[in-house]
Design a protein around this motif. Structure first.
Motif, PDB file in Angstrom:
ATOM      1  N   GLU A 124     117.924  40.121  74.069  1.00  0.00           N
ATOM      2  CA  GLU A 124     117.446  39.138  75.033  1.00  0.00           C
ATOM      3  C   GLU A 124     118.123  39.333  76.396  1.00  0.00           C
ATOM      4  O   GLU A 124     119.286  39.701  76.470  1.00  0.00           O
ATOM      5  N   VAL A 125     117.372  39.100  77.453  1.00  0.00           N
ATOM      6  CA  VAL A 125     117.934  39.107  78.807  1.00  0.00           C
ATOM      7  C   VAL A 125     117.578  37.758  79.414  1.00  0.00           C
ATOM      8  O   VAL A 125     116.418  37.339  79.355  1.00  0.00           O
ATOM      9  N   ILE A 126     118.573  37.058  79.963  1.00  0.00           N
ATOM     10  CA  ILE A 126     118.259  35.747  80.532  1.00  0.00           C
ATOM     11  C   ILE A 126     118.239  35.803  82.057  1.00  0.00           C
ATOM     12  O   ILE A 126     118.744  36.754  82.654  1.00  0.00           O
ATOM     13  N   ILE A 127     117.662  34.782  82.657  1.00  0.00           N
ATOM     14  CA  ILE A 127     117.624  34.713  84.122  1.00  0.00           C
ATOM     15  C   ILE A 127     118.604  33.648  84.575  1.00  0.00           C
ATOM     16  O   ILE A 127     118.657  32.558  83.996  1.00  0.00           O
ATOM     17  N   ASP A 128     119.423  33.972  85.562  1.00  0.00           N
ATOM     18  CA  ASP A 128     120.417  33.040  86.084  1.00  0.00           C
ATOM     19  C   ASP A 128     119.759  31.696  86.421  1.00  0.00           C
ATOM     20  O   ASP A 128     118.877  31.637  87.275  1.00  0.00           O
ATOM     21  N   PRO A 129     120.182  30.612  85.737  1.00  0.00           N
ATOM     22  CA  PRO A 129     119.552  29.309  86.001  1.00  0.00           C
ATOM     23  C   PRO A 129     119.665  28.913  87.474  1.00  0.00           C
ATOM     24  O   PRO A 129     118.819  28.188  87.995  1.00  0.00           O
ATOM     25  N   GLY A 130     120.679  29.430  88.154  1.00  0.00           N
ATOM     26  CA  GLY A 130     120.895  29.095  89.568  1.00  0.00           C
ATOM     27  C   GLY A 130     119.811  29.616  90.493  1.00  0.00           C
ATOM     28  O   GLY A 130     119.660  29.131  91.606  1.00  0.00           O
ATOM     29  N   ILE A 131     119.050  30.639  90.072  1.00  0.00           N
ATOM     30  CA  ILE A 131     117.977  31.101  90.962  1.00  0.00           C
ATOM     31  C   ILE A 131     116.642  30.457  90.619  1.00  0.00           C
ATOM     32  O   ILE A 131     115.693  30.536  91.368  1.00  0.00           O
ATOM     33  N   MET A 182     122.343  39.076  82.169  1.00  0.00           N
ATOM     34  CA  MET A 182     121.710  38.043  82.987  1.00  0.00           C
ATOM     35  C   MET A 182     121.173  38.613  84.307  1.00  0.00           C
ATOM     36  O   MET A 182     121.894  39.300  85.025  1.00  0.00           O
ATOM     37  N   VAL A 183     119.922  38.333  84.588  1.00  0.00           N
ATOM     38  CA  VAL A 183     119.337  38.765  85.864  1.00  0.00           C
ATOM     39  C   VAL A 183     119.773  37.797  86.959  1.00  0.00           C
ATOM     40  O   VAL A 183     119.515  36.595  86.877  1.00  0.00           O
ATOM     41  N   LEU A 184     120.470  38.317  87.963  1.00  0.00           N
ATOM     42  CA  LEU A 184     120.952  37.468  89.056  1.00  0.00           C
ATOM     43  C   LEU A 184     119.998  37.486  90.244  1.00  0.00           C
ATOM     44  O   LEU A 184     120.047  36.610  91.103  1.00  0.00           O
TER      45      LEU A 184
END
Ligand code: TXA
Ligand code: MG
Length: 359
Positions: free
Chosen positions: A219-226, A200-202
């Motif tokens: 797959e690489v996901i992006i932190d939903p928080g950003i 996960m990309v923070l």
């Protein structure tokens, strides 16, 4: 203990030619003795201290005025040191290191017992990065330490892209600043969390999610928080939740077609100037002439989307300049385009406190 005593901050100039100098030896010795030394990396200047010494971490938090629950990145010069600071290192770490280290990528892994909680802000994970800058690598090697380093700015100010920015914020608070010239990338490293099931990309940066997933083959996901525009989701990197990079004036981003954006910005500037405020405009190199209407003032060429590193490299410096000239209202074009557009806009939108006008 009193950490904020005033001290003489020594400033030394180092480049590739004088890496093996008495001054660099001294910089290394200061780190080993538990003191703080600011140094250049390819992303932004870092404020370094011995990563395994809790006292050094406390000094870093005090000098920056930073909350101590916000963990520091540990900078290493040899890949093997990943095993000194981390444990249960997943196989992805080696793949990413081979592809991107030394370089603007920080990996989060489980921390080993060697790393004090003072460095990780109380977390059981640790952020690790091998910077791609000869001065940074030489400092790590000469100190014989691993170096914990946040960006070398006062908390809440834009990260420093040159030594004079560091001096503005930290003179009198740290032992030494190594002036290695201007950084090349200008925004902080990409952070990838390898402790999640899916990487996960923070924090977005020069290394994009696509570059990461191409190397990992997954797959690489992006932190939903950003991604969230409000505070409904908390970002996983504690530092991303603070209102960073906030200039003193009010920054607004205007999005839309080139001509419409320029027209809107010109009219907003005219309005604010008529009310007696000092204004500034941040625009693409290609659009500077659109603001040549005799009304717009402080029109800054923020680089060009055709070559995004020209935008990232100068972004924080421009925000500091806006503070220096006392701009009260700033209007920026959008730089949402190309590979690094996402990372650039992540910083710009924060600086704008999410004020965006679509035309
Ligand atoms: O480019 C960079 O990464 C620069 C240069 C100096 O290397 N450093 C930098 O450090 O930007 P700093 O402290 O300004 O930002 C570190 C970010 C913060 O948002 C922090 O919360 C996050 O990394 N972080 C550090 N350790 C973490 C961990 N264990 N888990 C989640 N986030 C972490
Ligand atoms: Mg920072």
């Amino acid at each position: 203990m009193l950490y904020n005593r005033r001290m003489e901050t020594q400033i030394i100039k180092i480049n590739k030619e004088n890496l093996d100098s008495i001054e660099m030896d001294e910089a290394g010795k200061l780190i080993a003795a538990g003191e703080l030394v600011a140094f250049p990396t390819e992303t932004v200047y870092g404020l370094g201290g011995d990563a395994l010494d809790p006292e050094a971490a406390h000094k870093i938090y005090a000098a920056k005025g930073r909350p101590s629950d916000n963990p520091l990145i540990v900078h290493i010069a040899e890949y093997e040191d990943m095993y000194r600071v981390g444990r249960n290192i997943p196989p992805q770490a080696k793949l990413l290191a081979d592809a991107f280290w030394p370089g603007p990528l920080t990996m989060i892994v489980e921390k080993s017992d060697n790393v004090p909680y003072a460095t990780t802000g109380g977390m059981d994970t640790v952020a690790v990065r091998m910077p791609n800058h000869p001065v940074a690598l030489a400092l790590i090697r000469k100190s014989g330490c691993l170096i914990a380093a946040p960006s070398a700015n006062t908390s809440g100010r834009p990260s420093p892209s040159k030594a004079s920015h560091v001096a503005e914020d930290l003179s009198g608070k740290i032992a030494m600043i190594i002036d290695g010239g201007e950084v090349s990338i200008g925004i902080e490293s990409t952070i990838i969390d390898l402790t999640e099931k899916t990487p996960m990309v923070l924090r977005p940066g020069y290394i994009t999610p696509k570059m990461l997933s191409d190397v990992l083959g997954e797959e690489v996901i992006i932190d939903p928080g950003i991604i969230a525009a409000d505070d409904t989701k908390k970002p996983k990197a504690p530092g991303m939740k603070y209102t960073h990079y906030a200039p003193k004036g009010k920054l607004t981003i205007v999005e839309g077609s080139r001509e419409d954006v320029a027209a809107k910005i010109r009219s907003l500037v005219a309005e604010k100037k008529a009310e007696g405020y000092k204004t500034a405009v941040l625009c693409d190199t290609d659009n500077v002439k659109l603001y040549d209407d005799g009304v717009c003032e402080n029109v800054f060429d923020a680089g060009t989307k055709r070559n995004e590193i020209t935008v990232s490299a100068g972004l924080y410096s421009l925000l500091r300049t806006c503070d220096d000239i006392g701009a009260q209202y700033m209007y920026s074009e959008s730089f949402e385009e190309g590979d690094m557009g996402y990372a650039i806009m992540n910083r710009l939108i924060k600086a704008a406190g999410h004020r965006i006008i679509k035309v």
